[in-house]
Design an enzyme around this catalytic site. Structure first.
Site, PDB file in Angstrom:
ATOM      1  CG  HIS A  94     -11.077  31.290 131.919  1.00 41.89           C
ATOM      2  ND1 HIS A  94     -10.746  30.240 131.083  1.00 41.89           N
ATOM      3  CD2 HIS A  94     -12.439  31.318 131.951  1.00 41.89           C
ATOM      4  CE1 HIS A  94     -11.849  29.679 130.619  1.00 41.89           C
ATOM      5  NE2 HIS A  94     -12.892  30.312 131.144  1.00 41.89           N
ATOM      6  CD  GLU A  95     -14.832  33.096 134.676  1.00 43.36           C
ATOM      7  OE1 GLU A  95     -15.740  33.756 134.129  1.00 43.36           O
ATOM      8  OE2 GLU A  95     -14.775  31.862 134.626  1.00 43.36           O
ATOM      9  CG  HIS A 141     -15.342  34.295 129.492  1.00 41.00           C
ATOM     10  ND1 HIS A 141     -15.286  33.671 128.271  1.00 41.00           N
ATOM     11  CD2 HIS A 141     -15.123  33.319 130.420  1.00 41.00           C
ATOM     12  CE1 HIS A 141     -15.034  32.379 128.439  1.00 41.00           C
ATOM     13  NE2 HIS A 141     -14.925  32.155 129.737  1.00 41.00           N
TER      14      HIS A 141
END
Length: 223
Positions: A24-25, A28
């Site tokens: 997820h990170e 980004h």
């Protein structure tokens, strides 16, 4: 399928949770780097190494406490730094960077769904191989859908809040952005009051029902 006790559930959640947070990170940071901002890349945050993304309080202490105290897994990772001034089209690109995280969780939920299906096919051959695949896959579906839905809530600093802030007219977005310092407090209050679960659980169930392996997830976690 037999229901898991809390310690068994925690054991099968560990790997899916680490990957859910890490990818997820990293998503980004990767999208930000593609759109012009290399901040996360230079800081080593575009990586699948969970150590780079783990927050001692948000990723370890709070999830364990909420899991054993209220039976609800809640936490966060260190946010990936994004310098909006380096993005080619700041408002549009901030929305794309934000949506990359939940998008990564959706892809991982699909991956874990395929893992469940493979595990079911392998059951007649070897339960020792199949059962861990099924349990971990079901946990992976659940945690990734949960993180996707949670992060899409229209509340700063969540990803959904970033998207809303990007599409609002500039003057309204400025006022909306002033709520960000209170976002985590609002989330914790919603969690303690039970409202967060009341909001998220129906949405999570509906999203899970659209994925492969949903029957196993319902059997293990929603019965």
């Amino acid at each position: 399928m037999e229901a898991l006790n809390p310690f068994q559930l925690l054991a099968v959640l560990i790997i899916p949770v680490l990957f859910a947070i890490t990818v997820h990170e990293a998503a980004h940071g990767w999208v930000a780097s593609r759109l012009g901002d290399q901040t996360a890349l230079m800081l080593g945050r575009v990586t699948f190494n969970p150590i780079k993304h783990v927050d001692l309080v948000g990723t370890l202490i709070v999830p364990l406490a909420t899991f054993f105290l209220v039976g609800f897994l809640f936490g966060w990772a260190k946010p990936v730094p994004v310098d909006w001034r380096r993005l080619r089209h700041p408002r549009r690109d901030m929305a794309l960077v934000a949506i990359a995280g939940p998008g990564a969780n959706l892809l991982m939920a699909l991956f874990w769904g395929v893992m469940v299906k493979l595990g079911v096919l392998l059951l007649p051959v070897s339960q020792w191989i199949a059962l861990p695949m099924i349990y971990m896959g079901a946990a992976g579906i659940l945690i990734n859908v949960f993180l996707m839905v949670l992060n899409l809530l229209p509340l700063l600093p969540l990803d959904g809040g970033r998207v809303v802030n990007a599409v609002l007219p500039p003057r309204v977005a400025l006022q909306y952005s002033r709520l960000e310092p209170f976002g985590l407090i609002i989330l914790l209050l919603l969690l303690i009051s039970g409202l967060l679960g009341a909001i998220l659980i129906p949405l999570v169930i509906e999203a899970v029902n659209l994925l492969p392996g949903s029957a196993i997830v319902r059997e293990l976690f929603f019965v």
